[in-house]
Design an enzyme around this catalytic site. Structure first.
Site, PDB file in Angstrom:
ATOM      1  N   THR A   1       1.092  -1.606  -0.123  1.00  0.00           N
ATOM      2  CA  THR A   1       0.004   0.169   0.075  1.00  0.00           C
ATOM      3  C   THR A   1       0.946   1.260   0.181  1.00  0.00           C
ATOM      4  O   THR A   1       0.878   2.317  -0.794  1.00  0.00           O
ATOM      5  CB  THR A   1      -0.821  -0.488   1.236  1.00  0.00           C
ATOM      6  OG1 THR A   1      -1.408  -1.782   1.253  1.00  0.00           O
ATOM      7  CG2 THR A   1      -1.657   1.115   1.231  1.00  0.00           C
TER       8      THR A   1
ATOM      9  N   CYS B   1     -17.420   0.964  15.743  1.00  0.00           N
ATOM     10  CA  CYS B   1     -17.112   0.777  16.722  1.00  0.00           C
ATOM     11  C   CYS B   1     -17.598  -0.568  18.318  1.00  0.00           C
ATOM     12  O   CYS B   1     -17.521  -1.303  18.466  1.00  0.00           O
ATOM     13  CB  CYS B   1     -16.295   1.806  17.511  1.00  0.00           C
ATOM     14  SG  CYS B   1     -15.015   2.400  16.903  1.00  0.00           S
TER      15      CYS B   1
HETATM   16  P1  NAD Z   1       3.217  -8.069  -2.650  1.00  0.00           P
HETATM   17  O1  NAD Z   1       3.272  -6.820  -3.231  1.00  0.00           O
HETATM   18  O2  NAD Z   1       3.953  -8.470  -1.366  1.00  0.00           O
HETATM   19  O3  NAD Z   1       1.787  -9.034  -3.065  1.00  0.00           O
HETATM   20  C1  NAD Z   1       1.306  -9.210  -3.815  1.00  0.00           C
HETATM   21  C2  NAD Z   1       1.646 -10.185  -5.154  1.00  0.00           C
HETATM   22  O4  NAD Z   1       0.633 -10.800  -6.173  1.00  0.00           O
HETATM   23  C3  NAD Z   1       2.791 -10.298  -6.221  1.00  0.00           C
HETATM   24  O5  NAD Z   1       3.254 -11.590  -5.566  1.00  0.00           O
HETATM   25  C4  NAD Z   1       2.384 -10.406  -7.323  1.00  0.00           C
HETATM   26  O6  NAD Z   1       2.898 -11.039  -8.098  1.00  0.00           O
HETATM   27  C5  NAD Z   1       0.304 -11.328  -7.090  1.00  0.00           C
HETATM   28  N1  NAD Z   1      -0.187 -10.499  -7.951  1.00  0.00           N
HETATM   29  C6  NAD Z   1      -0.588  -9.167  -8.578  1.00  0.00           C
HETATM   30  N2  NAD Z   1      -1.281  -8.976  -9.556  1.00  0.00           N
HETATM   31  C7  NAD Z   1      -1.492 -10.286  -9.875  1.00  0.00           C
HETATM   32  C8  NAD Z   1      -2.737 -11.180 -10.479  1.00  0.00           C
HETATM   33  N3  NAD Z   1      -3.404 -10.527 -11.541  1.00  0.00           N
HETATM   34  N4  NAD Z   1      -2.996 -12.532 -10.209  1.00  0.00           N
HETATM   35  C9  NAD Z   1      -2.108 -12.993  -9.867  1.00  0.00           C
HETATM   36  N5  NAD Z   1      -1.467 -12.686  -8.875  1.00  0.00           N
HETATM   37  C10 NAD Z   1      -0.974 -11.301  -8.712  1.00  0.00           C
HETATM   38  O7  NAD Z   1       1.719  -6.809  -1.729  1.00  0.00           O
HETATM   39  P2  NAD Z   1       1.445  -7.082  -0.382  1.00  0.00           P
HETATM   40  O8  NAD Z   1       2.094  -6.468   0.410  1.00  0.00           O
HETATM   41  O9  NAD Z   1       0.902  -9.002   0.517  1.00  0.00           O
HETATM   42  O10 NAD Z   1      -0.121  -6.303   0.144  1.00  0.00           O
HETATM   43  C11 NAD Z   1      -0.863  -7.276  -1.510  1.00  0.00           C
HETATM   44  C12 NAD Z   1      -2.409  -6.958  -1.398  1.00  0.00           C
HETATM   45  O11 NAD Z   1      -3.165  -6.434  -0.286  1.00  0.00           O
HETATM   46  C13 NAD Z   1      -2.317  -5.284  -1.464  1.00  0.00           C
HETATM   47  O12 NAD Z   1      -2.792  -4.831  -2.801  1.00  0.00           O
HETATM   48  C14 NAD Z   1      -2.355  -4.163  -0.314  1.00  0.00           C
HETATM   49  O13 NAD Z   1      -2.171  -2.598  -0.730  1.00  0.00           O
HETATM   50  C15 NAD Z   1      -2.699  -4.735   0.056  1.00  0.00           C
HETATM   51  N6  NAD Z   1      -3.049  -4.581   1.348  1.00  0.00           N
HETATM   52  C16 NAD Z   1      -4.389  -4.408   2.076  1.00  0.00           C
HETATM   53  C17 NAD Z   1      -4.870  -4.280   3.124  1.00  0.00           C
HETATM   54  C18 NAD Z   1      -6.742  -3.905   3.717  1.00  0.00           C
HETATM   55  O14 NAD Z   1      -6.842  -3.533   4.908  1.00  0.00           O
HETATM   56  N7  NAD Z   1      -7.176  -4.266   2.794  1.00  0.00           N
HETATM   57  C19 NAD Z   1      -3.194  -4.353   4.105  1.00  0.00           C
HETATM   58  C20 NAD Z   1      -2.760  -4.432   3.809  1.00  0.00           C
HETATM   59  C21 NAD Z   1      -2.698  -4.835   1.735  1.00  0.00           C
HETATM   60 ZN    ZN Z   2      -0.324  -2.138   4.926  1.00  0.00          ZN
END
Ligand code: NAD
Ligand code: ZN
Length: 387
Positions: A57, A113
């Site tokens: 993020t 909350c």
């Molecule tokens: P990361 O980059 O370490 O992992 C993401 C993985 O997704 C990578 O291995 C990448 O190769 C793969 N990927 C990308 N596009 C793809 C596709 N089309 N098909 C299959 N695989 C694909 O990222 P991370 O730190 O693990 O975060 C993952 C996601 O979660 C991000 O979008 C981040 O912003 C989000 N996130 C959301 C929250 C929440 O509260 N909702 C919290 C933290 C992170």
């Molecule tokens: Zn995060």
């Protein structure tokens, strides 16, 4: 750069000069700068950050390709630190307490909350565009009088930061901050997305899209829940070897097929998986994650942060056929009420976090953490604030 060249002065309750990693422009390396950090105001807490790590993020908003640009800014939201001073009205925390900052807060008073089902606090829910503190609409960071924006209320790429008390979880002081800092975002998010939202039954089949730290924590959650098949989906096949350590039993790289991955998964599972958890941020993966669940009972949970213009498109029949689509921030955990117990899961060895930590760099080399993530190397990189 040698950080010792800078002098950090922090006086309890006063404006202080510290060092922080400032993003001046989209996609340009962060610059370690001397920054003034104001004392905490009402309901705010100034925290000395000891360890922080990089989540995807941070990278999206720093790249600002699919997100609103807001610069100069101090990023960072996955971290662990110690309370330095507290503002008026703060009674839950005192100097010396160990805390994990969280990008989404818990005021403990609003309808969300008070609801057992929601962690979307009215006052403190994630806001990626704000960049200032709620109390006075201003930033606590400045360089020669020029304000530097906050990020999601945490801005942990800084020796000291000011955070609303509702975005800080007080944790067991015996918990090692260099490990449990990863619980302040990614690992709790993935784990909670499975355990609290997807809720797979014992023996069920779960697909996890995206095998970064968040997705692997989701896979870990599926294993803890007793899923019998855990299908990992990623475009980067290098992820598959690591993913076995997190419970994944089968792997699909969508690039290996000339049909949509949801069809591949439906064939592998006699009609679809029972649950799927999307952790990529890619809109096509979100749609596939929904369409690959079994009709009649399948539940898909979206976790990835989408591009600001993304539109989720699927035929309504996919929903009429009794599939459920959900989404979650922070795995539906309430940061102040629930995160301390996730830390206790680590302390009692129910939950392993070491395997998520693949790199460590000193603060002066914070840009390396961005390079690792952009290259898809490793999972979490811990940034040590003290050399
Ligand atoms: P990361 O980059 O370490 O992992 C993401 C993985 O997704 C990578 O291995 C990448 O190769 C793969 N990927 C990308 N596009 C793809 C596709 N089309 N098909 C299959 N695989 C694909 O990222 P991370 O730190 O693990 O975060 C993952 C996601 O979660 C991000 O979008 C981040 O912003 C989000 N996130 C959301 C929250 C929440 O509260 N909702 C919290 C933290 C992170
Ligand atoms: Zn995060």
């Amino acid at each position: 750069m040698n950080l010792n060249a800078y002098i950090s002065i922090i006086f309890f309750g006063y404006v202080s000069v510290i060092v922080a990693a400032v993003a001046w422009e989209a996609g340009k390396p962060l610059v370690i700068e001397e920054v003034e950090v104001a004392p905490p105001q009402t309901n705010e807490v100034r925290v000395k950050i000891l360890f922080t790590s990089l989540c995807h993020t941070d990278v999206y908003f720093w790249e600002a390709k699919g997100q609103n640009p807001l610069f100069p800014r101090i990023y960072g939201h996955e971290a662990g630190g110690i309370v330095e001073s507290v503002g008026e009205g703060v009674t839950d925390l005192k100097p010396g307490d160990h805390v994990l900052p969280v990008f989404t807060g818990e005021c403990k008073e609003c309808a969300h909350c008070k609801s057992e089902e929601s962690n979307m606090c009215d006052l403190l829910r994630i806001n990626t565009d704000r960049g200032v503190m709620l109390n006075d609409g201003k930033s606590r960071f400045s360089i020669n009088g020029r304000p530097i924006y906050h990020f999601v209320g945490t801005s942990t790429f800084s020796e000291y930061t000011v955070i609303h008390v509702g975005c800080l979880a007080k944790i067991n002081p015996l918990a090692p901050l260099d490990k449990v800092c990863v619980l302040s975002c990614g690992i709790s998010t993935g784990l909670g997305a499975t355990l609290n939202v997807a809720k797979p039954a014992k023996g069920s089949t779960v697909a996890v899209f995206g095998l970064g730290a968040v997705g692997l924590a989701a896979a870990e959650g599926a294993r803890i829940a007793g899923a019998s098949r855990i299908i990992g989906v990623d475009l980067n096949s290098n992820r598959f070897k690591e993913a076995k350590k997190f419970g994944a039993t089968e792997f699909v790289n969508p690039k290996d097929y000339n049909k949509p991955v949801q069809e591949v998964i439906a064939e592998m599972t006699n009609g679809g998986v029972d649950r799927s958890v999307e952790c990529t941020g890619n809109i096509d993966a979100m749609i596939s994650a929904f369409e690959c669940v079994h009709d009649g009972w399948g539940v898909a949970v979206l976790v990835g942060v989408p591009h600001k213009d993304a539109v989720f498109k699927t035929h309504p029949m996919n929903l009429l056929n009794e599939r459920t689509l959900k989404g979650t921030f922070f795995g539906n955990y309430k940061p102040r009420s629930d995160l301390p117990s996730v830390v206790e899961k680590y302390m009692s060895k129910e939950l392993e976090v070491e395997k998520f930590i693949t790199h460590t760099v000193p603060f002066s080399e914070i840009n390396k953490a961005f390079e690792y993530m952009l290259r898809g190397e490793g999972l979490r990189c811990i940034i040590r604030m003290e050399e």
